[in-house]
Write a protein that holds these residues in place. Structure first.
Motif, PDB file in Angstrom:
ATOM      1  N   ASN A   1      -5.492  -3.158   3.155  1.00 46.00           N
ATOM      2  CA  ASN A   1      -4.579  -2.212   2.522  1.00 46.00           C
ATOM      3  C   ASN A   1      -4.615  -2.448   1.022  1.00 46.00           C
ATOM      4  O   ASN A   1      -3.965  -3.363   0.502  1.00 46.00           O
ATOM      5  CB  ASN A   1      -3.154  -2.377   3.046  1.00 46.00           C
ATOM      6  CG  ASN A   1      -2.229  -1.285   2.531  1.00 46.00           C
ATOM      7  OD1 ASN A   1      -2.523  -0.614   1.543  1.00 46.00           O
ATOM      8  ND2 ASN A   1      -1.106  -1.096   3.202  1.00 46.00           N
TER       9      ASN A   1
ATOM     10  N   THR B   1      -5.328   0.451   9.264  1.00 46.79           N
ATOM     11  CA  THR B   1      -4.606   1.100   8.170  1.00 46.79           C
ATOM     12  C   THR B   1      -5.375   2.293   7.632  1.00 46.79           C
ATOM     13  O   THR B   1      -4.812   3.357   7.361  1.00 46.79           O
ATOM     14  CB  THR B   1      -4.343   0.097   7.032  1.00 46.79           C
ATOM     15  OG1 THR B   1      -3.524  -0.960   7.532  1.00 46.79           O
ATOM     16  CG2 THR B   1      -3.643   0.762   5.861  1.00 46.79           C
TER      17      THR B   1
ATOM     18  N   ASN C   1      -4.752  10.349  -0.801  1.00 46.64           N
ATOM     19  CA  ASN C   1      -4.396   9.016  -0.335  1.00 46.64           C
ATOM     20  C   ASN C   1      -3.664   9.098   1.013  1.00 46.64           C
ATOM     21  O   ASN C   1      -2.548   9.616   1.084  1.00 46.64           O
ATOM     22  CB  ASN C   1      -3.502   8.332  -1.366  1.00 46.64           C
ATOM     23  CG  ASN C   1      -3.233   6.880  -1.038  1.00 46.64           C
ATOM     24  OD1 ASN C   1      -3.471   6.415   0.070  1.00 46.64           O
ATOM     25  ND2 ASN C   1      -2.713   6.149  -2.014  1.00 46.64           N
TER      26      ASN C   1
ATOM     27  N   LEU D   1      -2.154   6.889   2.511  1.00 46.09           N
ATOM     28  CA  LEU D   1      -1.032   5.954   2.563  1.00 46.09           C
ATOM     29  C   LEU D   1       0.174   6.440   1.761  1.00 46.09           C
ATOM     30  O   LEU D   1       1.191   5.748   1.700  1.00 46.09           O
ATOM     31  CB  LEU D   1      -1.484   4.583   2.051  1.00 46.09           C
ATOM     32  CG  LEU D   1      -2.720   3.988   2.735  1.00 46.09           C
ATOM     33  CD1 LEU D   1      -3.051   2.622   2.141  1.00 46.09           C
ATOM     34  CD2 LEU D   1      -2.539   3.894   4.239  1.00 46.09           C
TER      35      LEU D   1
ATOM     36  N   TYR E   1      -5.486   3.601  -3.687  1.00 47.77           N
ATOM     37  CA  TYR E   1      -6.364   3.646  -2.527  1.00 47.77           C
ATOM     38  C   TYR E   1      -7.831   3.695  -2.956  1.00 47.77           C
ATOM     39  O   TYR E   1      -8.696   3.106  -2.317  1.00 47.77           O
ATOM     40  CB  TYR E   1      -6.016   4.879  -1.699  1.00 47.77           C
ATOM     41  CG  TYR E   1      -6.860   5.088  -0.463  1.00 47.77           C
ATOM     42  CD1 TYR E   1      -6.651   4.328   0.684  1.00 47.77           C
ATOM     43  CD2 TYR E   1      -7.851   6.057  -0.423  1.00 47.77           C
ATOM     44  CE1 TYR E   1      -7.404   4.522   1.826  1.00 47.77           C
ATOM     45  CE2 TYR E   1      -8.615   6.266   0.714  1.00 47.77           C
ATOM     46  CZ  TYR E   1      -8.386   5.499   1.841  1.00 47.77           C
ATOM     47  OH  TYR E   1      -9.138   5.691   2.968  1.00 47.77           O
TER      48      TYR E   1
END
Length: 411
Positions: free
Chosen positions: A13, A41, A184, A186, A399
């Motif tokens: 991550n 992830t 991204n 995330l 990212y």
């Protein structure tokens, strides 16, 4: 040959520590234990060894670039609804995401746009912009080179290359940040919805640029795409939209981070700074070694087109791969003592910071020129430049990119 289960993984991550601050120990662990392994992830198989990366980059039949960067339309329904309600243009092609035969025509456009001729026309602006930026802080005795030097400099030059007016640089940069946020996986959904609303305005802005250049051509990238050239036809409207947005990201973040990281390496290894002062011809190799040691881009995606084996791991058709260029650049099997900053290494140009194969970055020459000119300028103006005592670098949560949050200096 082994079939590795996605549950047996070393997760990654890059948004949080320790991978955010220093991913290199993790890269070394991957090299030694799991050179091809799955990240829950990221939802992708990570490729870390140099030779495996080169295999993927050069076997375009097995490893497609169609997923190299995420589609902004591949977001949660709330985000996609914003685009649909605004009537945004469907996803167009970008050079990064295309395979042959569509890749080559787009490549010709970019090779023309970032040719030596275009770079020579921008060089006077590089010098004048740097002089202006230095003039704003030279009497202070201190500065943050990222916010006061490298970032505004790269923004202005890449904007000029693209055809963005100087008064629009800040808002285009803000939209560019929204583009990265939407890529991204995330990013929290609330932030993505707001970014999508902003990107609707960005699309309108580019549409206006396109229409203006139809009637008022200039020496810039948007004109090249609108009118075409001797070796390539005009680019379609959807493709212009997506090529413009994608390359505006690449042209800014990676170049800024390369410049800032190079300066940090030189200030942390004083012999490199002194060498650049006395022998400016050494600067290009210092830049190349920084690109290897501190790659500004973590890597791009690929997807398998058929069942295959990579690094001893069986991969099914449709498997997503994250090519960790930064990890490949730290592979001890390719680069001796990879953690050491050594511009004199024989294979200093073999790094993967600009990719390799048919998708090698078309803007690499422009980026190298921007960085070289900025380093030549700052070393001449501030030969005694140094880092503050106790300075420890911190890195942005990203990212895609690896870049410093700041670079304070004194003189």
């Amino acid at each position: 040959m082994t079939a590795v289960s996605p549950t047996a993984n070393f997760d990654f991550n890059p948004m949080v520590s320790p991978h955010r601050e220093d991913p290199n120990p993790y890269y070394q662990q991957l090299h030694q234990e799991r050179p091809v392994c799955f990240s829950d992830t990221l939802g992708a198989w990570m490729v870390s060894r140099y030779d495996d990366l080169m295999t993927v980059l050069h076997d375009t039949d097995t490893y497609s670039s169609s997923n190299a960067i995420p589609s902004i339309w591949n977001n949660p329904p709330e985000v996609v609804a914003v685009f649909e309600e605004a009537g945004c243009v469907p996803e167009g092609a970008t050079i990064v995401n295309t395979d042959e035969p569509k890749h080559l025509p787009l490549r010709k456009v970019l090779d023309y746009a970032f040719s030596g001729r275009r770079i020579r026309t921008l060089t006077p602006m590089m010098h004048s912009t740097l002089a202006e930026l230095i003039g704003a802080f030279e009497n202070d005795g201190h500065a943050d080179l990222l916010s006061q030097y490298t970032d505004p400099y790269i923004q202005r030059i890449v904007s000029a290359a693209f055809g963005i007016e100087s008064e629009d640089v800040d808002k285009v940069q803000s939209w560019t940040n929204d583009q990265v946020l939407l890529w991204n996986p995330l990013t929290p959904i609330d932030g993505k919805v707001e970014a999508a609303r902003n990107l609707v305005e960005y699309e309108k802005y580019i549409a206006d640029l396109i229409e203006d250049r139809r009637h008022n051509p200039r020496q810039d990238f948007i004109t090249d795409m609108v009118h075409g050239g001797d070796d390539f036809p005009p680019v379609s409207y959807p493709d212009i939209q997506y090529i413009f947005r994608g390359l505006r990201v690449a042209g800014h973040d990676t170049t800024r981070d390369t410049l800032t990281s190079t300066l940090l390496n030189m200030l942390s290894n004083r012999e490199l700074w002194d060498e650049a002062l006395t022998n400016p011809r050494s600067i290009p190799k210092i830049i190349e070694e920084t690109l290897r040691k501190d790659a500004p881009h973590r890597g791009l995606m690929r997807v398998t087109t058929r069942d295959t084996t990579l690094g001893g791991v069986e991969l099914p058709s449709g498997a997503a791969l994250l090519l960790l260029f930064g990890a490949g650049n730290r592979d001890a099997a390719k680069f001796e003592c990879p953690e050491v900053m050594n511009p004199s290494r024989d294979n200093v140009l073999d790094h993967l910071a600009f990719g390799n194969g048919i998708h090698k970055c078309p803007g690499a020459t422009l980026a190298r020129t921007e960085v070289r000119v900025a380093i030549e300028t700052i070393t001449k103006r501030f030969p005694q430049l140094h880092l503050p005592e106790g300075y420890e670098p911190t890195y942005i949560a990203s990212y895609f990119f690896r870049g410093l949050e700041s670079l304070p200096v004194q003189w």
